[in-house]
Design an enzyme around this catalytic site. Structure first.
Site, short mmCIF file in Angstrom:
data_model
loop_
_atom_site.label_atom_id
_atom_site.label_comp_id
_atom_site.label_asym_id
_atom_site.label_seq_id
_atom_site.Cartn_x
_atom_site.Cartn_y
_atom_site.Cartn_z
N LYS A 48 15.78 75.61 19.34
CA LYS A 48 16.22 74.31 19.85
C LYS A 48 16.95 74.48 21.19
O LYS A 48 17.57 75.51 21.45
CB LYS A 48 17.14 73.62 18.83
CG LYS A 48 16.46 73.31 17.50
CD LYS A 48 15.42 72.21 17.66
CE LYS A 48 14.70 71.94 16.35
NZ LYS A 48 13.68 72.92 16.01
N ASP A 49 16.90 73.42 21.98
CA ASP A 49 17.50 73.45 23.31
C ASP A 49 18.99 73.78 23.26
O ASP A 49 19.71 73.31 22.37
CB ASP A 49 17.33 72.09 23.99
CG ASP A 49 15.88 71.77 24.26
OD1 ASP A 49 15.40 72.11 25.35
OD2 ASP A 49 15.24 71.19 23.37
#
EC number: 5.4.99.27
Length: 357
Positions: free
Chosen positions: A75-76
């Site tokens: 995930k970012d």
């Protein structure tokens, strides 16, 4: 790279910065957790840290190796993200006292297997666009309606290519044996960036062809595209903005088997109904190639590298799209769902019809 966009409006001016306040991601798991088993499943919210940083942090706290912690996807970092991780339930008691200012464990359950890469359906997004005027808000409304109806191109996002955007250059040199990289994970990352770059170039070319098909007569197109008149007429008659070409490799959507498109009417209907979608090539060994006219285009973006190749959806169908304009704040808020492997920033760039970084 400069690329073609699928929507026909002019570019829209707004401000977007990927921050935890304005970019929220929630993972949608591949399966329901059964509530029993030897694996502890934690639903974790984090902000400003990457998945790998989270894993390292928890592994250090527990005194275990990173590989003992399972996760479905990366995930970012520059976002507020909610995702599931797994570890052996013998660590449950110690995890009950885990604290970090940027991490919160929202819930826990159990399952009979470890979470592994790819064990997710997709992600739900909440995104805030700023400095949006009323005219731009109306254009965003229309763009979202179009994407909800027809879908969008599945480009790889800028994140795939590193902070300077040049990972694919090193990846090509490594793939062709002209440069060495000892770290196997870094090596794979760079080669994947090269494969992704070629995919994006091919997809942009297909969107350019779509634009030409929509805006020119068949007589003008035949010498321009070197495509036979009967094929151009078929493409002209298609209702969908992404024009299928004989020999395209299709895939059942959102997952399923690959098959060759031969121009049958029911396949057009299934594409319009979002039951199948067209795929593009990630060059390499073992990858299925398109045929005929489709291959004539694809071969310019192929490379016989000694790495495994694959097919990737070239066109995807976001779901649960909802947009709201807040006039007083000059902000536009949007929610949507994307299948795994898709980039929310690509959707934002499709709306903006320009690069956002």
């Amino acid at each position: 790279m400069d690329r073609f966009y699928s929507l026909s409006h002019s570019s829209i001016d707004f401000h977007f910065k990927q921050t935890p306040r304005d970019f929220v991601v929630e993972e949608v798991p591949l399966y329901e957790f059964c509530g029993e088993g030897e694996h502890l499943i934690l639903f974790v919210r984090k902000k400003g840290i990457s998945t790998l940083e989270l894993v390292s942090m928890i592994a250090k706290y527990l005194g275990i190796k990173n590989k003992e912690i399972g996760y479905a996807g990366l995930k970012d970092k520059h976002a507020m993200t909610k995702q599931y991780i797994s570890l052996h339930k013998k660590y449950e008691e110690k995890m009950d006292t885990f604290e970090h200012e940027d991490v919160k464990i929202l819930s826990k359950t159990y399952h009979n297997n470890k979470i592994r890469i790819g064990h997710l359906n997709g992600n739900k997004f909440y995104i805030k666009l700023k400095k949006v005027n009323p005219t731009s808000a109306l254009k965003i409304d229309e763009a979202l309606k179009n994407i909800a109806s027809f879908g969008m191109p599945n480009y790889f996002g800028y994140q795939r290519f590193g902070t300077d955007g040049n990972n694919h250059i090193d990846g090509e040199l490594i793939a062709k044996g002209e440069k060495k990289e000892r770290n196997p994970k870094v090596r794979q990352l760079l080669i994947s960036a090269y494969q992704s770059h070629l995919f994006n170039l091919w997809l942009s070319r297909r969107l350019e062809i779509n634009s030409l098909i929509q805006n020119f007569d068949v007589k003008e197109l035949e010498p321009l595209l070197n495509i036979p008149q009967d094929e151009l007429l078929k493409m002209k008659s298609q209702k969908h903005p992404f024009k299928l070409i004989s020999g395209d490799i299709m895939e059942h959507y959102p997952y399923g088997r690959l098959f060759e498109f031969i121009g049958e009417a029911h396949d057009f209907d299934r594409f319009n109904a979002k039951d199948i979608s067209v795929t593009g090539l990630l060059c390499g060994k073992k990858a299925k190639h398109s045929t005929g006219l489709s291959r004539e285009i694809e071969k310019d973006f192929d490379d016989e590298i000694n790495e495994d190749g694959a097919r990737r959806y070239a066109w995807v169908f976001p779901k649960d799209i909802d947009g709201r304009y807040k006039d007083e704040e000059a902000q536009y808020e949007l929610n949507f769902y994307l299948p795994k492997g898709c980039y929310a920033t690509v959707l934002i760039e499709e709306i903006a019809k320009r690069k956002i970084v």
